[in-house]
Design a protein around this motif. Structure first.
Motif, PDB file in Angstrom:
ATOM      1  N   SER A  38      -5.407   7.589 -10.515  1.00  0.00           N
ATOM      2  CA  SER A  38      -4.779   7.274  -9.229  1.00  0.00           C
ATOM      3  C   SER A  38      -3.582   8.169  -8.930  1.00  0.00           C
ATOM      4  CB  SER A  38      -4.335   5.803  -9.207  1.00  0.00           C
ATOM      5  OG  SER A  38      -3.345   5.565 -10.184  1.00  0.00           O
ATOM      6  N   GLY A  88       1.578   9.209  -1.214  1.00  0.00           N
ATOM      7  CA  GLY A  88       0.312   8.506  -1.026  1.00  0.00           C
ATOM      8  C   GLY A  88      -0.851   9.468  -1.146  1.00  0.00           C
ATOM      9  N   TYR A  90      -3.293   9.746  -3.253  1.00  0.00           N
ATOM     10  CA  TYR A  90      -4.620   9.152  -3.455  1.00  0.00           C
ATOM     11  C   TYR A  90      -5.213   8.753  -2.100  1.00  0.00           C
ATOM     12  CZ  TYR A  90      -8.429   6.437  -5.448  1.00  0.00           C
ATOM     13  OH  TYR A  90      -9.680   5.972  -5.780  1.00  0.00           O
ATOM     14  N   ASN A  91      -4.416   8.110  -1.259  1.00  0.00           N
ATOM     15  CA  ASN A  91      -4.888   7.753   0.087  1.00  0.00           C
ATOM     16  C   ASN A  91      -5.235   9.007   0.888  1.00  0.00           C
ATOM     17  OD1 ASN A  91      -4.401   5.100  -0.552  1.00  0.00           O
ATOM     18  ND2 ASN A  91      -2.532   4.929   0.650  1.00  0.00           N
ATOM     19  N   LEU A  96      -7.838   7.975   3.726  1.00  0.00           N
ATOM     20  CA  LEU A  96      -7.100   6.854   4.309  1.00  0.00           C
ATOM     21  C   LEU A  96      -5.851   7.375   5.015  1.00  0.00           C
ATOM     22  CD1 LEU A  96      -7.371   4.445   1.239  1.00  0.00           C
ATOM     23  CD2 LEU A  96      -8.833   4.501   3.269  1.00  0.00           C
ATOM     24  N   TRP A  98      -2.732   5.819   5.208  1.00  0.00           N
ATOM     25  CA  TRP A  98      -1.420   5.346   4.742  1.00  0.00           C
ATOM     26  C   TRP A  98      -0.818   6.370   3.779  1.00  0.00           C
ATOM     27  CZ3 TRP A  98       1.077   1.691   7.218  1.00  0.00           C
ATOM     28  CH2 TRP A  98       2.186   1.092   6.646  1.00  0.00           C
ATOM     29  N   TRP A  99      -0.371   7.498   4.345  1.00  0.00           N
ATOM     30  CA  TRP A  99       0.319   8.543   3.593  1.00  0.00           C
ATOM     31  C   TRP A  99       1.281   9.227   4.553  1.00  0.00           C
ATOM     32  CZ3 TRP A  99       0.104  13.743   4.966  1.00  0.00           C
ATOM     33  CH2 TRP A  99      -0.883  14.092   5.884  1.00  0.00           C
ATOM     34  N   GLY A 184      -0.178   1.749  -1.293  1.00  0.00           N
ATOM     35  CA  GLY A 184      -0.324   3.044  -1.935  1.00  0.00           C
ATOM     36  C   GLY A 184       0.595   4.159  -1.501  1.00  0.00           C
ATOM     37  N   SER A 185       1.640   3.865  -0.738  1.00  0.00           N
ATOM     38  CA  SER A 185       2.628   4.883  -0.384  1.00  0.00           C
ATOM     39  C   SER A 185       3.986   4.208  -0.266  1.00  0.00           C
ATOM     40  CB  SER A 185       2.274   5.580   0.934  1.00  0.00           C
ATOM     41  OG  SER A 185       3.364   6.373   1.391  1.00  0.00           O
TER      42      SER A 185
END
Length: 253
Positions: A38, A88, A90-91, A96, A98-99, A184-185
């Protein structure tokens, strides 16, 4: 230079970094793992950090820099820009939204300001202890106080840590919240807390690039920040003042 000039510079460099990373993602990326599946990094992280470092060297040559991807320079002014080119990742890699790109400015031990740009919406957040937090120049308004029991807590704990003392402290904290999100961020979580969409953020062992931009935004919105030593690690909480105090009590047990 004035606080307003520093804020304008911070907003500009995170917008430029976020736009570069967003464009590079659209063109395709290679990635590698850092500490776990991750925890990843891409060439966009490095390119965006280099962009910010170059811009700061031109605009504030006496200031130091500290970047997640390795940039480090002490400077001569006593001030340091703390850079998270893609928070973020990984996002970001997974497609995704959300970064973000984030930055904070410190002066010695004092936090001066933070700025976060969210490429998915084009919004840029800027704020600090002496700078009311805005999104695209519009004040977010004072953060409403509330207890943890009436709050949405945003957090993260790496699954291998669910057992043991850290996991027990984490369980006490999340057990007192009204609801929970793991998005995730850390810096994006801070924008949501500062704007009132979420209410308190807490995570342990945050490096400065994950902790400080969000902390500045929350402080600029009238919230509280606190570091709590519990279960052998240091937790960083930011949000509604009563919720932050409740988090601290739950972690210590």
């Amino acid at each position: 230079m004035s606080l307003a000039e520093d804020a304008a510079l911070a907003a500009r460099v995170v917008r430029d970094a976020g736009s570069l990373a967003h464009r590079m993602r659209g063109e395709g990326l290679s990635l590698r793992n850092k500490t776990s599946i991750s925890d990843v990094v891409t060439e966009a992280d490095h390119a965006a950090e280099e962009l910010v470092v170059r811009a700061l060297a031109a605009a504030r040559p006496g200031d130091g820099v500290l970047g997640e991807e390795g940039a480090a320079h002490d400077g001569t002014s006593g001030r340091t820009w703390v850079i998270d080119p893609v928070d973020g990742t990984y996002n970001f890699v997974a497609g995704l939204d959300w970064w973000c790109s984030a930055i904070a400015l410190t002066d010695g031990d004092d936090l001066v300001l933070g700025a976060v740009h969210h490429p998915a919406t084009g919004r840029t957040y800027v704020g600090g202890p002496g700078l009311p937090t805005t999104v695209d120049g519009v004040p977010v308004g004072p953060l409403a106080d509330r207890p943890l029991a009436e709050s949405c807590l945003t957090t993260y704990l790496h699954p291998p840590e669910y057992d043991g003392e850290v996991g027990a402290a984490f369980s006490r904290m999340v057990g007192g919240a009204a609801t929970l999100r793991m998005l995730g961020s850390a810096s994006m979580d801070g924008t949501a807390v500062a704007s009132g969409a979420l209410h308190v953020r807490c995570q342990h062992s945050l490096p400065p690039w994950d902790e400080l931009p969000a902390a500045a935004l929350v402080l600029g919105a009238g919230g509280a920040v606190q570091r709590i030593d519990a279960a052998g690690v240091t937790w960083s909480a930011a949000g509604a003042p009563t919720a932050v105090a409740d988090v601290a009590r739950a972690l210590v047990g």
